[in-house]
Design an enzyme around this catalytic site. Structure first.
Site, short mmCIF file in Angstrom:
data_model
loop_
_atom_site.label_atom_id
_atom_site.label_comp_id
_atom_site.label_asym_id
_atom_site.label_seq_id
_atom_site.Cartn_x
_atom_site.Cartn_y
_atom_site.Cartn_z
N HIS A 120 41.18 92.19 70.52
CA HIS A 120 39.74 91.95 70.38
C HIS A 120 39.01 93.28 70.43
O HIS A 120 39.30 94.13 71.28
CB HIS A 120 39.24 91.04 71.52
CG HIS A 120 37.75 90.87 71.55
ND1 HIS A 120 36.96 91.52 72.47
CD2 HIS A 120 36.92 90.14 70.78
CE1 HIS A 120 35.69 91.18 72.27
NE2 HIS A 120 35.64 90.34 71.25
N HIS A 166 30.75 98.31 68.03
CA HIS A 166 30.30 97.04 68.58
C HIS A 166 28.79 97.00 68.43
O HIS A 166 28.06 97.72 69.11
CB HIS A 166 30.71 96.93 70.05
CG HIS A 166 30.63 95.54 70.59
ND1 HIS A 166 30.54 95.25 71.93
CD2 HIS A 166 30.64 94.34 69.95
CE1 HIS A 166 30.50 93.95 72.09
NE2 HIS A 166 30.56 93.38 70.91
#
Length: 562
Positions: A120, A166
């Site tokens: 992830h 991110h």
């Protein structure tokens, strides 16, 4: 005892670790049982020991001779004395998982039949909010046989190139092309089985076109791009040394941007802005979109992702003419298993289910992977820098099948029963087998740790926690007594673990140093797939918090299925 006296004693102890006198009584008894009156275990008797106690049915006389040659001492000796026998059992060539077994699962079934080692936010070096983005953690993951790499792709500040970061955080970006090139270079360094790149796409059509060009030029013939939507997922065997892209099919940018801006104002703190959270899957291209960009980009997508319209029942709908990937957040899965457990398992028999951590795990921690695994989820996505119990379970699961990153799911999750019933992980099932574990002793801490690492003026006080992770009925925790002031603790304790679903069970082991006035100190851990444990007496290596194997620290254990 003075500190100086302790240092001398410590040094003396280091020179004489692993003496035969320290062998557990059970080891001495077995040696006497298989040796002659002169105290020597012959080649023939060692061969019998390998077959009868170690359960190595294919062991040969040559195998016994090799052990004697390595541990027999005197070249004229025709067998093993107790010291050599003890050291052979505690050696690196006697691990709990058979290295000769290698990749032994059937690798010709569809991808949906396997647990797949999944990362992830694979580009993050630390926490989810402010750490650097880099290709280094991607390389490290691939070298550990992680087979699914996630990249969040965004326009750069000039809107003319693509970065990986991110989104809506302070994470420092890394160029997409750098990540792609590193994936190409390291994809198959640890495993030849396929690598899936999941893209969380926040791009305009012109940048999607640029991504398509980057991917095509970087991977070339390595890329698996089917000409039409897959009706069945291909097998890992058919995709050796291939790379696949999985993401949502492209949509008209302005429309999706407008929807996303509205949805962003309603987001809950736990949402992770993952690729399927806010947008419905649509395979129809908007006529206003840039057709070339959409078609080129879409052509590269081997596994289409998306939730579809409606609620959970629609998301889990099985289309016999099309396979896809569905992503659920950790909280979404927890809610779904309460109401749609059977539908999840049926969905995962044909399609891929990816689970990802909830957004409030900003420290890159992880969750219990078994919630996903026991319901058939193939891609349980983990923060590979989130060290701790959950990640140790992940490491343990993917030690199976030769560590290739693909583990075949048990048949009970792949087939429906006579009345189309599927596996119920919460059911009260009969015990299939009982794992009997004997923990004899441990050694090696005095070599891998500084003499004052655990206690300044005395040796450590070690104890061990053991347990089973698996379906709820099999979950159990146990512990040994504490051995005071000893670098070579000898517990000599037995434990029994009844197992209803041994195919999904992992044996957890953690050693700690007991502290009366402070938190007990970590001294090593490992996690082992029960289905692949070798019976017999084995030397079990321990690992540090990050999952790196210690040079010397091992436990001497015996495993039996009764």
């Amino acid at each position: 005892m003075s500190k100086q006296t302790y240092k001398v004693g410590f040094f003396f102890r280091r020179q004489f670790t692993m003496a035969a006198a320290e062998a557990p009584a059970d080891i001495k008894n077995l040696f006497n049982r298989y040796s002659d009156d002169s105290g020597v275990m012959s080649v023939q008797n060692l061969h019998r020991f390998l077959i009868e106690i170690q359960k190595e049915k294919n062991a040969s006389l040559e195998n016994a001779e090799a052990i004697i040659n390595n541990h027999g001492g005197d070249s004229n000796q025709k067998g093993l004395q107790l010291d050599g026998f003890f050291k052979s059992l505690f050696s690196d060539v006697n691990p709990p998982l058979d290295p000769k077994l290698g990749i032994h699962h059937d690798m010709t079934a569809p991808l949906s039949h396997y647990y797949i080692y999944t990362g992830h936010n694979s580009y993050l070096t630390g926490n989810q909010l402010s750490s650097d983005c880099s290709d280094v953690p991607i390389i490290q993951a691939l070298q550990r046989s992680v087979r699914v790499i996630e990249l969040d792709i965004w326009p750069n500040s000039d809107k003319d190139d693509i970065e990986v970061l991110h989104g809506r955080t302070l994470t420092a970006p890394v160029a997409l092309i750098k990540c792609l090139r590193s994936i190409k270079e390291h994809a198959f360094s640890a495993s030849e089985y396929p690598v899936v790149i999941t893209l969380e796409d926040h791009l305009t059509p012109d940048l999607q076109e640029k991504v398509a060009e980057m991917i095509t030029q970087t991977f070339g013939d390595m890329l698996f791009s089917p000409s039409e939507s897959l009706k069945e997922l291909p097998s890992p065997e058919s995709l050796r040394k291939r790379v696949m892209i999985s993401t949502k099919p492209p949509k008209e940018y302005l429309q999706s941007k407008e929807v996303k801006e509205k949805d962003d104002t309603k987001k809950e703190a736990e949402d992770d802005a993952d690729e399927e959270e806010d947008e419905d899957e649509s395979d129809e291209e908007d006529p206003k979109s840039e057709k070339k960009a959409a078609s080129e980009y879409k052509r590269l997508i081997a596994i289409h992702a998306g939730k579809g319209k409606g609620g959970l029942s629609d998301w889990l709908r099985v289309d016999l003419n099309k396979v896809r990937r569905l992503s659920l957040s950790e909280p979404e899965l927890e809610k779904a298993v309460d109401t749609h457990a059977k539908e999840i398992i049926r969905f995962t028999q044909q399609n891929l289910l990816r689970i990802y951590p909830k957004g409030i795990r900003v420290d890159s921690s992880n969750y219990d992977p078994f919630v996903g695994w026991m319901h058939g989820a193939q891609m349980v996505a983990f923060n590979m820098q989130g060290y701790g119990r959950s990640l140790w379970l992940m490491h343990g699961m993917f030690r199976a099948n030769g560590g290739c990153g693909y583990v075949k799911k048990p048949d009970l999750l792949l087939k429906a029963g006579p009345n189309n019933e599927v596996f119920d992980p919460t059911a009260n099932l009969p015990v299939k087998t009982t794992l009997k574990v004997t923990l004899y002793m441990g050694d090696g801490w005095d070599k891998d740790f500084d003499q004052t690492h655990f206690d300044t003026y005395s040796p450590p006080d070690f104890y061990t926690k053991l347990g089973i992770a698996g379906v709820p009925a099999d979950e159990v925790k146990k512990r040994t007594k504490t051995i005071d002031d000893n670098w070579i603790p000898s517990w000599d304790e037995q434990f029994e673990f009844p197992l209803t679903v041994p195919e999904l069970a992992l044996l957890r082991i953690k050693v700690l140093d007991y502290n009366l006035s402070d938190k007990d100190e970590f001294a090593g851990q490992t996690c082992l797939p029960v289905a692949e444990l070798r019976q017999g007496i084995r030397a079990v290596p321990l690992y540090d918090r990050k999952g790196e194997k210690y040079s010397s620290v091992k436990l001497l254990m015996r495993f039996e299925f009764i």
